[in-house]
Scaffold this active site. Structure first.
Site, PDB file in Angstrom:
ATOM      1  N   GLU A 270       0.157 -14.762  -4.843  1.00  0.00           N
ATOM      2  CA  GLU A 270       0.384 -15.078  -6.306  1.00  0.00           C
ATOM      3  C   GLU A 270       1.213 -16.210  -6.283  1.00  0.00           C
ATOM      4  OE1 GLU A 270       1.268 -12.296  -3.779  1.00  0.00           O
ATOM      5  OE2 GLU A 270       3.924 -13.564  -3.442  1.00  0.00           O
ATOM      6  N   ASP A 271       2.058 -16.117  -4.949  1.00  0.00           N
ATOM      7  CA  ASP A 271       2.639 -17.535  -4.668  1.00  0.00           C
ATOM      8  C   ASP A 271       1.623 -18.947  -4.363  1.00  0.00           C
ATOM      9  OD1 ASP A 271       1.270 -16.721  -2.298  1.00  0.00           O
ATOM     10  OD2 ASP A 271       3.078 -17.309  -1.022  1.00  0.00           O
TER      11      ASP A 271
ATOM     12  N   HIS B 162       8.188  -6.405  10.859  1.00  0.00           N
ATOM     13  CA  HIS B 162       7.714  -5.133   9.800  1.00  0.00           C
ATOM     14  C   HIS B 162       6.323  -5.288   9.562  1.00  0.00           C
ATOM     15  CE1 HIS B 162       6.687  -6.623   5.786  1.00  0.00           C
ATOM     16  NE2 HIS B 162       7.800  -7.668   6.394  1.00  0.00           N
TER      17      HIS B 162
ATOM     18  N   ASP C 202      12.609 -12.457  -0.898  1.00  0.00           N
ATOM     19  CA  ASP C 202      11.890 -11.462  -0.810  1.00  0.00           C
ATOM     20  C   ASP C 202      13.305 -11.232   0.506  1.00  0.00           C
ATOM     21  OD1 ASP C 202       9.360 -12.175  -0.902  1.00  0.00           O
ATOM     22  OD2 ASP C 202       8.623 -12.925   1.036  1.00  0.00           O
TER      23      ASP C 202
ATOM     24  N   TRP D 254      -1.280  -7.540  -1.279  1.00  0.00           N
ATOM     25  CA  TRP D 254      -0.855  -8.640  -0.547  1.00  0.00           C
ATOM     26  C   TRP D 254      -1.692  -9.752  -0.808  1.00  0.00           C
ATOM     27  CZ3 TRP D 254      -2.387 -12.236   2.798  1.00  0.00           C
ATOM     28  CH2 TRP D 254      -0.846 -12.905   3.607  1.00  0.00           C
TER      29      TRP D 254
ATOM     30  N   ASP E 231      13.288  -9.621   3.408  1.00  0.00           N
ATOM     31  CA  ASP E 231      13.260  -9.990   4.229  1.00  0.00           C
ATOM     32  C   ASP E 231      13.543 -11.193   4.491  1.00  0.00           C
ATOM     33  OD1 ASP E 231      10.716 -10.600   3.465  1.00  0.00           O
ATOM     34  OD2 ASP E 231       9.941  -9.122   5.206  1.00  0.00           O
TER      35      ASP E 231
ATOM     36  N   MET F 102      12.541 -13.910   9.533  1.00  0.00           N
ATOM     37  CA  MET F 102      12.029 -12.899   8.936  1.00  0.00           C
ATOM     38  C   MET F 102      12.996 -11.198   9.996  1.00  0.00           C
ATOM     39  SD  MET F 102       8.358 -12.814   7.551  1.00  0.00           S
ATOM     40  CE  MET F 102       7.950 -12.163   6.052  1.00  0.00           C
TER      41      MET F 102
ATOM     42  N   ARG G 255       2.972  -4.090   7.729  1.00  0.00           N
ATOM     43  CA  ARG G 255       2.559  -3.908   5.939  1.00  0.00           C
ATOM     44  C   ARG G 255       3.155  -2.952   5.399  1.00  0.00           C
ATOM     45  NH1 ARG G 255      -2.122  -6.830   3.962  1.00  0.00           N
ATOM     46  NH2 ARG G 255      -1.030  -8.721   5.649  1.00  0.00           N
TER      47      ARG G 255
HETATM   48  C1  BGC Z   1      -2.220 -15.861   1.375  1.00  0.00           C
HETATM   49  C2  BGC Z   1      -0.095 -16.104   0.815  1.00  0.00           C
HETATM   50  C3  BGC Z   1       0.796 -15.856   1.366  1.00  0.00           C
HETATM   51  C4  BGC Z   1      -0.122 -16.791   2.918  1.00  0.00           C
HETATM   52  C5  BGC Z   1       0.941 -17.021   4.394  1.00  0.00           C
HETATM   53  C6  BGC Z   1      -1.971 -16.779   2.386  1.00  0.00           C
HETATM   54  O1  BGC Z   1      -3.583 -16.174   2.655  1.00  0.00           O
HETATM   55  O2  BGC Z   1      -2.681 -16.319   0.069  1.00  0.00           O
HETATM   56  O3  BGC Z   1      -0.243 -14.814  -0.362  1.00  0.00           O
HETATM   57  O4  BGC Z   1       1.898 -16.491   1.841  1.00  0.00           O
HETATM   58  O5  BGC Z   1      -1.003 -16.882   3.254  1.00  0.00           O
HETATM   59  O6  BGC Z   1       0.971 -15.491   4.587  1.00  0.00           O
END
Ligand code: BGC
Length: 360
Positions: free
Chosen positions: A275-276, A305, A210, A272, A212, A302, A307
């Site tokens: 995906e991770d 900021h 990312d 948002w 930031d 971080m 959203r």
């Molecule tokens: C989200 C992730 C995010 C994590 C921390 C989770 O609920 O699915 O994408 O990285 O929260 O913010």
């Protein structure tokens, strides 16, 4: 009777002559062959001597360190033509002697890109660097999914370039900029970064970051390990600990093999979140483990900021995460579709603006 005996005598003479001529013929062929060999051998030796003279190098074929074959030449990149004296260098040490440990990271001072450029004179065009005194252990592409975050990018470049150079990496920085104002797609941008970076250089490791997030310790090495690596393990935003055990967001590193094993990242997480977690699932389903630095070395800050616009929380994410096992084989690097609109080469980075499409 006498006639027959005389005929036999003549036949014997003719046969002897033929055998003799055959022998001479064979001898000529043999002499010619030996001579040619000699010439070839001498030519090779001459070429070797010439090469040594031209490079000024000692003949060190047996003691030279292992070198990857040269990367493919592309019209976009000057990476391969940059000064390359790696044939004469040793491999960099496992642990760089240039590391300093904990760092002070803050975002209050105003910063200009010109200052960052001036502070990094050793960078090659496109935000590329390789150590001058040793051969880097890895070739690393740093991929940053991006849109409208120029202020953050300045800080990222300001802090990360010196850190990555102290880590003695052979690296390039790729900003993958989503064009237009459609809903953001972080994972697809990272897939695009993987493909585009490989068009320029034979990277073997991919760090996805990312824009930031800044590491607070240069011992947190931006390279690949024998398992997928999660680097941002101790973020100020989460009180310097993991928000949950499976968290794989922020900054991560995968080797080419690890990335291909999970079919890259999902392309259909719009907005948002999630995906991770999908990437974590992919790694888990392919029976790999997550490697992490300890929580001291893994500290990072971080930049605060609000959203971003067009990056609202994705309401479908929970449903998608629940089905990674079924979707991962058909959604990933093997189904990636996008269009490159612009490629900009700055001293500090390569910025690739892309059309990622929109949710179907
Ligand atoms: C989200 C992730 C995010 C994590 C921390 C989770 O609920 O699915 O994408 O990285 O929260 O913010």
């Amino acid at each position: 009777m006498r006639q027959t005996v005389s005929n036999c005598g003549s036949l014997h003479k003719v046969c002897t002559l033929i055998v003799f001529l055959g022998f001479i013929h064979l001898l000529c062929i043999l002499i010619y062959y030996v001579k040619t060999l000699d010439i070839k051998f001498a030519t090779t030796r001459f070429q070797n001597i010439q090469a040594t003279v031209q490079t000024g190098a000692e003949w060190t074929a047996t003691s030279a360190p292992y070198r990857e074959p040269d990367p493919p030449v592309t019209n976009r990149s000057a990476l391969s033509s940059a000064v390359d004296n790696s044939g004469k260098l040793d491999v960099c040490p496992d642990e760089s002697p240039l590391l300093v440990g904990p760092l002070r990271v803050e975002f209050s001072e105003p910063l200009s890109l010109d200052t960052v450029r001036a502070n990094n004179p050793k960078l090659l065009e496109g935000g590329h660097y390789k150590p001058k005194d040793c051969i880097a252990l890895q070739k690393v592409a740093i991929i940053i999914p991006f849109r409208h975050r120029d202020e953050h990018l300045k800080f990222w470049l300001h802090y990360l370039h010196p850190i990555l150079q102290r880590q003695q990496l052979d690296y390039g920085v790729y900003i993958i900029n989503q064009d237009g104002e459609q809903i953001f797609n972080r994972a697809k941008l990272m897939n695009i970064g993987y493909v585009e970076a490989l068009k320029e250089y034979n990277y073997e490791c991919f760090v996805f970051s990312d824009v930031d997030l800044i590491p607070m310790d240069d011992r947190n090495i931006y390279k690949c390990y024998d398992q997928p690596r999660h680097l941002s393990v101790s973020m100020d935003k989460f009180g310097y600990k993991l928000p949950y055990k499976q968290y794989f967001g922020g900054v991560s590193a995968l080797s080419k093999n690890q990335y291909l094993k999970i079919n890259g990242f999902p392309n259909n997480y719009w907005g948002w979140g999630g995906e991770d977690d999908d990437i974590y699932n992919r790694i888990n389903y392919r029976r790999m483990l997550i490697s992490r630095p300890d929580s001291e070395v893994g500290k990072c800050r971080m930049i605060r900021h609000s959203r971003d616009e067009k990056n609202d929380a994705n309401p479908q994410r929970f449903n998608r995460i629940a089905h990674t096992r079924e979707t991962m084989n058909r959604d990933g690097i093997n189904s990636l579709v996008y269009q490159v609109l612009k490629v900009e080469k700055d001293k500090l980075y390569t910025k690739i603006t892309v059309d990622v499409g929109k949710p179907t």
